[in-house]
Design an enzyme around this catalytic site. Sequence first.
Site, PDB file in Angstrom:
ATOM      1  N   SER A   9      -0.012  -0.009  -4.773  1.00  0.00           N
ATOM      2  CA  SER A   9       1.297  -0.657  -4.863  1.00  0.00           C
ATOM      3  C   SER A   9       2.208   0.051  -5.874  1.00  0.00           C
ATOM      4  O   SER A   9       2.400   1.264  -5.797  1.00  0.00           O
ATOM      5  CB  SER A   9       1.103  -2.132  -5.215  1.00  0.00           C
ATOM      6  OG  SER A   9       2.320  -2.843  -5.103  1.00  0.00           O
ATOM      7  N   ASP A  15       2.785  -4.430   5.516  1.00  0.00           N
ATOM      8  CA  ASP A  15       1.561  -5.068   5.007  1.00  0.00           C
ATOM      9  C   ASP A  15       1.818  -6.481   4.499  1.00  0.00           C
ATOM     10  O   ASP A  15       1.001  -7.049   3.780  1.00  0.00           O
ATOM     11  CB  ASP A  15       0.926  -4.218   3.908  1.00  0.00           C
ATOM     12  CG  ASP A  15       1.839  -4.023   2.690  1.00  0.00           C
ATOM     13  OD1 ASP A  15       2.797  -4.803   2.516  1.00  0.00           O
ATOM     14  OD2 ASP A  15       1.589  -3.105   1.892  1.00  0.00           O
ATOM     15  N   HIS A  48      -1.146  -6.530   1.893  1.00  0.00           N
ATOM     16  CA  HIS A  48      -0.778  -5.681   0.771  1.00  0.00           C
ATOM     17  C   HIS A  48      -1.880  -5.578  -0.287  1.00  0.00           C
ATOM     18  O   HIS A  48      -2.249  -4.471  -0.693  1.00  0.00           O
ATOM     19  CB  HIS A  48       0.507  -6.201   0.132  1.00  0.00           C
ATOM     20  CG  HIS A  48       1.013  -5.337  -0.975  1.00  0.00           C
ATOM     21  ND1 HIS A  48       1.486  -4.062  -0.765  1.00  0.00           N
ATOM     22  CD2 HIS A  48       1.099  -5.544  -2.310  1.00  0.00           C
ATOM     23  CE1 HIS A  48       1.851  -3.526  -1.922  1.00  0.00           C
ATOM     24  NE2 HIS A  48       1.619  -4.395  -2.872  1.00  0.00           N
TER      25      HIS A  48
END
Length: 574
Positions: free
Chosen positions: A219, A426, A451
């Site tokens: 991320s 995602d 995610h």
Amino acid sequence: MDWIGRSNGQYSNWPKSVQLVEPSPLTPPFIAAHLDLGMAMLLGDIVQSVEMWLKLIQKPQPYIDPNLDPVLLVPGIAGSILTAVDDQNGKDERVWVRILGADYKFRTKLWSRFDPSTGKTVSLDPKTTIRVPEGRYGLQAIDVLDPDMIIGRECVCYFHDMIVEMIKWGFQEGKTLFGFGYDFRQSNRLQETMDGLAAKLESVYNASGGKKINIISHSMGGILIKCFMGLHSDIFQKYVKNWIAIAAPFRGAPGYVASTFLNGMSFVDGWEQNFFISKWSMHQLLIECPSIYELMACPHFHWKHKPLLEIWREKKGCDGVPRSILESYRPRDCIDIFKEALSGNSVDYDGETIPLPFNLEILKWVKETQKVLSHAKVPSGVKFYNIYGMNLETPHSVCYGSEETPVTNIQDLRFFQPKYVCVDGDGTVPTESAKADGLHAEARVAVPGEHRGILCEPHVFRILKHWLRAGDPDPFYNPINDYVILPTAFEMESHCEKGLQVTSLKEEWEIISKDEDSLDDVASREPVVSSISVSQGGNKQSSRSEAHATVVIHPQNEGKQHVELNAISVSVGT
């Protein structure tokens, strides 16, 4: 422990020096006494042997591969444990993540203000310093974010599953496996964070005996690594071998971040939300966090569809009659809406009202961050890989109000529930954003997954194992399609007959994947047969030729799918 005395050959695998001898009733007393003393000594040896044996049973020795290159795990936003240290007595307590007293500790210890002179976000509590634990070579801070949580623990696991998996592959904490946690409130290019990462890379390099490092970021960790690469390319080149980015919002997370500025966000779903930090408390923190501003939609990126902030507003027409009108704002134009919507935002802290509007000083800082990101390049000798999520509806544009209930006051946006226009991604980062890394990549692989859940995906584990060359290498593995193509037969013949050049080819493969069909499905399906013919006309310079090929794909059985190719070509000389 009286069962130990019943040896009598039952533990014949033990050394004879620890076998017990029971004295005969006819043994003289002084000899018996010596035997008792000897037995006592032998019993002590036996107890030690059994204790050691039990330890081996209870905790088997992990497999360690000394040939692996070191790995450094870098989390995203909210992916590091944060502790608040009392500057007066030095006591510390975990403030992120925790369940008991979470919201109170969050407000009193983590709420912050941005200092434009330093670019740093500083806690409102002047007696508190926020730190990241360094235990387990940095892994403590990014493994399980609330170690005290037992029920529903999966919601606070970050890199936990990946760490467990990599240890199975032969990685060892402190030798080939490390973590880098950081204060995620701060800018991704804050010098303090950059210095910490530089020191971490050097220490990992030295601890692993001078081996170059594989960085795995998740991320926002990908934005941090890209900033470091842009600012300290020489250090990156010296210590890094490969960088694997997972679910990185390279061009922002437009829908998710736009609604965060107006409504806050929650990092926990389900019943755990009732014991966690409220969206309002999180909202007040993020308003002063440069990191969240750095995740806004990139205004310079050529989006396939521009992310929009849409608002149904009530406007009076020329006749004075109010009507509902849908207004749309592109990324650059959203700033004015955020300014107006948050102009009256404030918090009460320690008896003082502190205004927290949309922070234009942070916005100036972010423009410099965007310049750093746009100029970052992968240094020579370093390989970059990109894994991103797909197949989930992901916020792209966000809409407030409706035609029936329009927004009459922009400052009321904070009390409206956002509605999203979604694209593929995602669930947090659109696929379009995650793919657009702007770098030279060795491979970009899409994986169906959420995610944060993508860090637990078996497909991702197989890809990482392949790229890190952990375990027995499989040269036939295809990371993109997640299967192995294994050649099983190859035959080729060529001969001339009556002026014709005839070539025949037969080739067979096994396609091995992790998806297995049931036996009933296999029995009910027929092989798929496909044919193709190609011909080429001849002229004075070339010969005329024809080719015909047939491909037979058999139904999958036990994770294997057999493929046959039969081809023949015939050419006629000039």
